[in-house]
Design a protein around this motif. Structure first.
Motif, PDB file in Angstrom:
ATOM      1  N   ARG A   5      -6.297 -36.637   2.993  1.00  0.00           N
ATOM      2  CA  ARG A   5      -5.342 -37.346   3.846  1.00  0.00           C
ATOM      3  C   ARG A   5      -4.056 -37.590   3.068  1.00  0.00           C
ATOM      4  O   ARG A   5      -4.071 -38.193   1.998  1.00  0.00           O
ATOM      5  CB  ARG A   5      -5.914 -38.675   4.338  1.00  0.00           C
ATOM      6  N   LEU A   6      -2.970 -37.080   3.629  1.00  0.00           N
ATOM      7  CA  LEU A   6      -1.638 -37.370   3.077  1.00  0.00           C
ATOM      8  C   LEU A   6      -0.953 -38.271   4.087  1.00  0.00           C
ATOM      9  O   LEU A   6      -0.862 -37.917   5.267  1.00  0.00           O
ATOM     10  CB  LEU A   6      -0.822 -36.080   2.924  1.00  0.00           C
ATOM     11  N   SER A   7      -0.486 -39.441   3.644  1.00  0.00           N
ATOM     12  CA  SER A   7       0.264 -40.293   4.571  1.00  0.00           C
ATOM     13  C   SER A   7       1.581 -40.742   3.958  1.00  0.00           C
ATOM     14  O   SER A   7       1.619 -41.268   2.856  1.00  0.00           O
ATOM     15  CB  SER A   7      -0.555 -41.499   5.037  1.00  0.00           C
ATOM     16  N   GLY A  26       8.148 -38.114   4.165  1.00  0.00           N
ATOM     17  CA  GLY A  26       7.152 -38.701   5.059  1.00  0.00           C
ATOM     18  C   GLY A  26       6.168 -37.670   5.579  1.00  0.00           C
ATOM     19  O   GLY A  26       5.852 -37.654   6.767  1.00  0.00           O
ATOM     20  N   ALA A  27       5.679 -36.815   4.696  1.00  0.00           N
ATOM     21  CA  ALA A  27       4.711 -35.782   5.100  1.00  0.00           C
ATOM     22  C   ALA A  27       3.350 -36.414   5.406  1.00  0.00           C
ATOM     23  O   ALA A  27       2.868 -37.249   4.644  1.00  0.00           O
ATOM     24  CB  ALA A  27       4.573 -34.726   4.001  1.00  0.00           C
ATOM     25  N   GLU A  28       2.775 -36.004   6.540  1.00  0.00           N
ATOM     26  CA  GLU A  28       1.492 -36.531   7.017  1.00  0.00           C
ATOM     27  C   GLU A  28       0.553 -35.371   7.279  1.00  0.00           C
ATOM     28  O   GLU A  28       0.945 -34.405   7.936  1.00  0.00           O
ATOM     29  CB  GLU A  28       1.660 -37.228   8.383  1.00  0.00           C
ATOM     30  N   LEU A  29      -0.677 -35.473   6.809  1.00  0.00           N
ATOM     31  CA  LEU A  29      -1.649 -34.404   7.101  1.00  0.00           C
ATOM     32  C   LEU A  29      -3.069 -34.914   6.875  1.00  0.00           C
ATOM     33  O   LEU A  29      -3.342 -35.599   5.894  1.00  0.00           O
ATOM     34  CB  LEU A  29      -1.400 -33.205   6.171  1.00  0.00           C
ATOM     35  N   ASP A  30      -3.960 -34.572   7.809  1.00  0.00           N
ATOM     36  CA  ASP A  30      -5.397 -34.763   7.605  1.00  0.00           C
ATOM     37  C   ASP A  30      -6.047 -33.389   7.607  1.00  0.00           C
ATOM     38  O   ASP A  30      -5.809 -32.602   8.522  1.00  0.00           O
ATOM     39  CB  ASP A  30      -6.024 -35.548   8.774  1.00  0.00           C
ATOM     40  N   GLU A  64       0.580 -42.159   0.391  1.00  0.00           N
ATOM     41  CA  GLU A  64      -0.781 -42.201  -0.143  1.00  0.00           C
ATOM     42  C   GLU A  64      -1.471 -40.857  -0.058  1.00  0.00           C
ATOM     43  O   GLU A  64      -1.351 -40.150   0.941  1.00  0.00           O
ATOM     44  CB  GLU A  64      -1.622 -43.197   0.664  1.00  0.00           C
ATOM     45  N   VAL A  65      -2.227 -40.537  -1.118  1.00  0.00           N
ATOM     46  CA  VAL A  65      -3.105 -39.365  -1.118  1.00  0.00           C
ATOM     47  C   VAL A  65      -4.528 -39.887  -1.184  1.00  0.00           C
ATOM     48  O   VAL A  65      -4.848 -40.676  -2.079  1.00  0.00           O
ATOM     49  CB  VAL A  65      -2.859 -38.475  -2.357  1.00  0.00           C
ATOM     50  N   VAL A  71      -8.571 -43.466  -2.041  1.00  0.00           N
ATOM     51  CA  VAL A  71      -7.122 -43.479  -2.222  1.00  0.00           C
ATOM     52  C   VAL A  71      -6.818 -43.379  -3.705  1.00  0.00           C
ATOM     53  O   VAL A  71      -7.312 -44.171  -4.503  1.00  0.00           O
ATOM     54  CB  VAL A  71      -6.499 -44.762  -1.627  1.00  0.00           C
ATOM     55  N   LEU A  72      -6.015 -42.373  -4.087  1.00  0.00           N
ATOM     56  CA  LEU A  72      -5.839 -42.096  -5.509  1.00  0.00           C
ATOM     57  C   LEU A  72      -4.437 -42.367  -6.015  1.00  0.00           C
ATOM     58  O   LEU A  72      -4.153 -42.165  -7.186  1.00  0.00           O
ATOM     59  CB  LEU A  72      -6.248 -40.653  -5.801  1.00  0.00           C
ATOM     60  N   GLY A  73      -3.581 -42.859  -5.126  1.00  0.00           N
ATOM     61  CA  GLY A  73      -2.198 -43.121  -5.525  1.00  0.00           C
ATOM     62  C   GLY A  73      -2.097 -44.054  -6.714  1.00  0.00           C
ATOM     63  O   GLY A  73      -1.493 -43.720  -7.723  1.00  0.00           O
ATOM     64  N   GLY A  74      -2.717 -45.213  -6.616  1.00  0.00           N
ATOM     65  CA  GLY A  74      -2.548 -46.224  -7.655  1.00  0.00           C
ATOM     66  C   GLY A  74      -3.595 -46.166  -8.756  1.00  0.00           C
ATOM     67  O   GLY A  74      -3.638 -47.034  -9.616  1.00  0.00           O
ATOM     68  N   LYS A  75      -4.468 -45.163  -8.708  1.00  0.00           N
ATOM     69  CA  LYS A  75      -5.557 -45.089  -9.687  1.00  0.00           C
ATOM     70  C   LYS A  75      -5.067 -44.603 -11.050  1.00  0.00           C
ATOM     71  O   LYS A  75      -4.002 -44.031 -11.168  1.00  0.00           O
ATOM     72  CB  LYS A  75      -6.655 -44.132  -9.181  1.00  0.00           C
TER      73      LYS A  75
END
Ligand code: ADP
Ligand code: ADP
Length: 225
Positions: A5-7, A26-30, A64-65, A71-75
């Motif tokens: 998921r890309l939001s 603002g790319a979005e994809l599931d 967010e990815v 969710v791995l953005g802030g990891k």
């Protein structure tokens, strides 16, 4: 949860400088489980940037990815590296196989790096080679194989650690049309057999049409094609 998921993904280069460019807006994809999505984009549109962010090789400036719901953005970088190695397989336009190792070794090595016992890793590598009809090339080094064969070995290497998500950047882009068609067929067979989810960038609209769904990267956003 979708496998990818890309939001709201945004990405700048040279942010705050006179030569700043915003590549993603603002790319979005599931990508759902078992789904194969074609990513179509003109050169320079940001396809490699998007694939690197999706594969946790690069970070977004916003958004967010999530891979398999995590969710791995802030990891931490450490967690991102673990998830990348275990859950993501990459295929590039040029195979990037290690020239001094055989086809079998190229598929075995990433498994050993992940702690798979050597016998098991070798057996899996042989199975993968057989599934792309290359059992006869196990002991060949990349230089002794054709372009199509090298690329099929690269697919096997990408699948070596049984990832959940395959990311491919023009995986048949350097092959002639007939070979490209055949090698793409081998990739799709491998993906379907393993139930893998994939995001595959291609300029080739005929190949894109053989995937489940097509999205275009246009002005930094993903739109249905
Ligand atoms: P594509 O893969 O679709 O050809 P890229 O993601 O490689 O596009 O690049 C998208 C845009 O971002 C291009 O205009 C490119 O010049 C620019 N770009 C890519 N990487 C960098 C970088 N490291 N620094 C500055 N600009 C970059
Ligand atoms: P690291 O060395 O950062 O721990 P790995 O060696 O575990 O990364 O690589 C995991 C996957 O990411 C491999 O398929 C590798 O080919 C790919 N990869 C690593 N770094 C890059 C990069 N800078 N650009 C493109 N692909 C990369």
């Amino acid at each position: 949860d979708p496998v990818l998921r890309l939001s709201g993904i945004e990405k700048f280069y040279n942010r705050g400088k006179p030569n700043e460019v915003q590549v993603l807006r603002g790319a979005e994809l599931d990508v759902k489980r078992g789904e194969v999505v074609a990513l179509v984009a003109p050169s320079g549109a940001g396809k490699s940037t998007l694939l690197h962010i999706a594969g946790l090789l690069d970070t977004a400036d916003a958004g967010e990815v999530a891979i398999a719901g995590e969710v791995l953005g802030g990891k931490s970088d450490r967690r991102r590296t673990i998830v990348r190695r275990q859950e993501v397989g990459f295929v590039y336009q040029f195979h990037h196989l290690l020239p001094e190792f055989t086809a079998l070794e190229n598929i075995t090595l990433p498994q050993l790096a992940n702690g798979v016992p050597p016998k098991e890793a070798t057996a899996r590598a042989r199975d993968l080679l057989a599934s792309v009809e290359l059992e006869g090339r196990a002991a060949h080094r990349p230089a002794a194989m054709s372009g199509g064969e090298q690329q099929r070995v690269a697919f096997c290497r990408a699948m070596a650690n049984a990832p959940k998500l395959l990311l491919a950047d023009e995986p048949t882009g350097n092959l002639d049309p007939t070979t490209s068609d055949r090698v793409f067929g081998a990739l799709m067979t491998l993906v379907r057999e393993t139930g893998l989810s994939a995001l595959i960038a291609t300029h080739n609209l005929e190949l894109a049409g053989r995937m489940d769904r097509q999205v275009e990267l246009r002005e930094g956003q993903l739109v249905p094609l």
